[in-house]
Write an enzyme that holds these catalytic residues in place. Structure first.
Site, PDB file in Angstrom:
ATOM      1  N   HIS A  79      -1.658 -20.084  -7.799  1.00 56.30           N
ATOM      2  CA  HIS A  79      -1.460 -18.924  -6.922  1.00 56.30           C
ATOM      3  C   HIS A  79      -2.748 -18.708  -6.127  1.00 56.30           C
ATOM      4  O   HIS A  79      -3.783 -18.332  -6.702  1.00 56.30           O
ATOM      5  CB  HIS A  79      -1.128 -17.679  -7.748  1.00 56.30           C
ATOM      6  CG  HIS A  79      -0.502 -16.577  -6.940  1.00 56.30           C
ATOM      7  ND1 HIS A  79      -1.207 -15.849  -6.014  1.00 56.30           N
ATOM      8  CD2 HIS A  79       0.769 -16.087  -6.922  1.00 56.30           C
ATOM      9  CE1 HIS A  79      -0.415 -14.945  -5.465  1.00 56.30           C
ATOM     10  NE2 HIS A  79       0.804 -15.074  -5.997  1.00 56.30           N
ATOM     11  N   HIS A 152      13.201 -34.034  45.586  1.00 54.77           N
ATOM     12  CA  HIS A 152      13.844 -35.183  44.916  1.00 54.77           C
ATOM     13  C   HIS A 152      12.899 -36.390  44.885  1.00 54.77           C
ATOM     14  O   HIS A 152      13.340 -37.525  44.733  1.00 54.77           O
ATOM     15  CB  HIS A 152      15.157 -35.568  45.601  1.00 54.77           C
ATOM     16  CG  HIS A 152      16.010 -34.406  45.969  1.00 54.77           C
ATOM     17  ND1 HIS A 152      16.856 -33.795  45.071  1.00 54.77           N
ATOM     18  CD2 HIS A 152      16.124 -33.706  47.125  1.00 54.77           C
ATOM     19  CE1 HIS A 152      17.471 -32.787  45.661  1.00 54.77           C
ATOM     20  NE2 HIS A 152      17.031 -32.709  46.903  1.00 54.77           N
ATOM     21  N   GLN A 234       8.859  -7.685   2.329  1.00 56.97           N
ATOM     22  CA  GLN A 234       7.602  -8.118   1.714  1.00 56.97           C
ATOM     23  C   GLN A 234       6.668  -8.696   2.780  1.00 56.97           C
ATOM     24  O   GLN A 234       5.455  -8.608   2.678  1.00 56.97           O
ATOM     25  CB  GLN A 234       7.883  -9.169   0.636  1.00 56.97           C
ATOM     26  CG  GLN A 234       6.644  -9.528  -0.179  1.00 56.97           C
ATOM     27  CD  GLN A 234       6.976 -10.452  -1.331  1.00 56.97           C
ATOM     28  OE1 GLN A 234       6.876 -11.667  -1.192  1.00 56.97           O
ATOM     29  NE2 GLN A 234       7.373  -9.885  -2.460  1.00 56.97           N
ATOM     30  N   SER A 282      -8.143 -49.719  31.404  1.00 52.51           N
ATOM     31  CA  SER A 282      -7.271 -50.645  30.681  1.00 52.51           C
ATOM     32  C   SER A 282      -8.126 -51.733  30.043  1.00 52.51           C
ATOM     33  O   SER A 282      -9.082 -52.213  30.647  1.00 52.51           O
ATOM     34  CB  SER A 282      -6.253 -51.273  31.638  1.00 52.51           C
ATOM     35  OG  SER A 282      -5.581 -52.360  31.026  1.00 52.51           O
TER      36      SER A 282
END
Length: 479
Positions: A79, A152, A234, A282
């Site tokens: 706990h 578009h 709670q 790269s």
């Protein structure tokens, strides 16, 4: 190096946000909550000594030894809260008997989470206003630079580089509003007991309802909250997590759109994110300048948009006064959402502080498309010169199709203007063609819209967050 660490904290996130969700901050906050509960209980008449309060105040921070004690205790008791109640009592022995008096575990766990939610929003807001400011500077600089618009992802009427940037900023301003609203709406769970009825505290104060109400209000004030939720179970309602993480997910969508636009423009060679002198694009293709920062934004923004779904699912299955199947999920979901948003903002700031624009590439692309867009202007000029509108339309239609075939079938440059100049019919306006093709005449009110938008929408933010902007430093990414 021999065990997994989340890259959110080990690789990307700021120290500030990482610390907010650290064990040190969590358990320090628990101790502050226990201290303020004891102070309020003492003020309302419970027998708590000054020495107990002082020892608690002197030991709000844990050292390495105390972390070891807590870990051993948790292993034994299974706990975490009780392990830290015990550990706090070891260093504050005069308070050991009253630490956590009347409280349930959620007094510290849930109230601490609400504190972290609020402070996390503050961190994000301060970073967001910097990104808004940096992009606004960019928009101001390029307010009047014509560029080809896209609908578009096909060539459309011209806009300006600055005007396009205001579209990004506007969405970030909405994100700022939404995160600030969520932050300001966060309340405190307060002092509510095991199922939210405050029964344990009513017992402590011998049935005095007013003192229990006063206790709830006083602890809320001591922890810096304007109000506590009037009723809880709670736990505080898990819908609060939904409300806070929702604007973070929405910001993720904004960030993804901005970074995607820049990635597409990088492919067109019109704009690039910062690229350092020794950076490698790269491992195989040495010439490449990959938009890795924007790709990181998109990658993490997707995670930010998705992680919010956990809050919806968790809230929906909280049976009655609570279940514990929220706990493990929230330990991951909430920190990850804030850490991810923090990283995305830092990366966006780095990008916005080093954006590179290539006006000549932009101008070349405009020159390839503008002749077609200018055909209406050419027709109107011919009519003003005494020509017939229908005949002018037919003449320009034939030449446009010929030029289009050259572009599409032969891969050559758009030669429509050369064809117009070589056609006797259009001789009356040959000397007007350069003016008719000035890109600045095709952008409408875009430059003025930038000016008005900055003045009306961004300037108030700059004024409200003047201190944050003054202290903001440039972001340098480690990786």
């Amino acid at each position: 190096m021999d065990s997994y660490q989340t890259p959110l904290s080990s690789r990307y996130a700021s120290k500030e946000m990482s610390h907010l969700f650290s064990s040190e901050m969590r358990f320090h906050t628990w101790r502050e909550l226990w201290l303020n509960l004891a102070i309020a209980e003492k003020e309302l008449g419970l027998p708590i000594s000054d020495e107990a309060i002082q020892e608690m105040q002197n030991n709000l921070y844990l050292d390495e030894k105390q972390f070891g004690i807590a870990a051993a205790e948790e292993k034994k008791r299974r706990h975490d809260v009780m392990a830290h109640v015990h550990t706090f009592g070891v260093v504050a022995p005069s308070a050991a008997a009253i630490i956590h008096l009347g409280a349930t575990s959620c007094y510290v766990t849930d109230n601490a989470d609400l504190i972290f939610l609020r402070e996390g929003c503050n961190i994000l807001i301060n970073k967001l206003v910097v990104v808004i400011d940096r992009l606004a500077r960019f928009a101001e600089e390029y307010r009047a630079l014509p560029t080809l618009g896209f609908t578009h992802f096909q060539p459309a009427q011209l806009t300006t580089v600055g005007k396009r940037c205001t579209l990004w900023i506007q969405e970030l301003l909405w994100d700022l509003r939404n995160i600030a609203r969520a932050r300001d709406d966060i309340g405190f769970r307060g002092v509510k007991g095991t199922t939210g009825t405050q029964a344990s505290f009513l017992t402590l104060f011998d049935g005095d309802h007013e003192k229990v109400k006063a206790l709830d209000k006083r602890v809320t004030e001591l922890m810096g909250f304007a109000y506590a939720y009037p009723v809880t179970s709670q736990t505080y309602s898990r819908k609060v997590d939904i409300d806070v993480l929702s604007p973070l997910a929405s910001f993720g969508a904004t960030a993804h759109k901005i970074a995607t636009d820049i990635r597409l423009l990088a492919n067109l060679k019109e704009m690039e994110e910062p690229f350092e002198k020794d950076q490698i694009g790269s491992s195989a293709m040495a010439y490449k300048r990959n938009p890795m920062r924007c790709e990181r934004v998109c990658s993490l923004a997707r995670h930010l948009m998705v992680v919010h779904q956990n809050t919806l699912l968790t809230s929906s299955v909280q049976w009655f006064e609570r279940t514990l199947d929220d706990s493990a999920n929230r330990r991951v979901t909430i920190p990850e959402a804030f850490l991810t948003a923090d990283i995305v903002l830092s990366t966006l700031q780095n990008i916005s502080e080093g954006l590179v624009v290539y006006p000549k590439v932009i101008a070349r692309r405009i020159s390839e498309e503008l002749p077609f867009m200018a055909t209406e202007n050419v027709i109107m000029a011919m009519v003003k010169a005494g020509g017939d509108r229908q005949q002018a339309h037919e003449e320009i239609r034939v030449l446009s199709h010929q030029a289009s075939a050259v572009v599409k079938q032969e891969g050559k440059a758009n030669d429509l203007i050369s064809r117009i100049k070589a056609t006797a019919y259009f001789q009356p306006i040959h000397d007007q063609l350069d003016a008719l093709l000035d890109p600045a005449t095709f952008v409408g009110r875009a430059p003025e819209q930038v000016d008005e938008f900055i003045q009306e929408c961004v300037t108030p933010i700059r004024e409200s967050y003047k201190e944050q902007l003054h202290s903001a430093k440039q972001v340098e990414l480690n990786v």
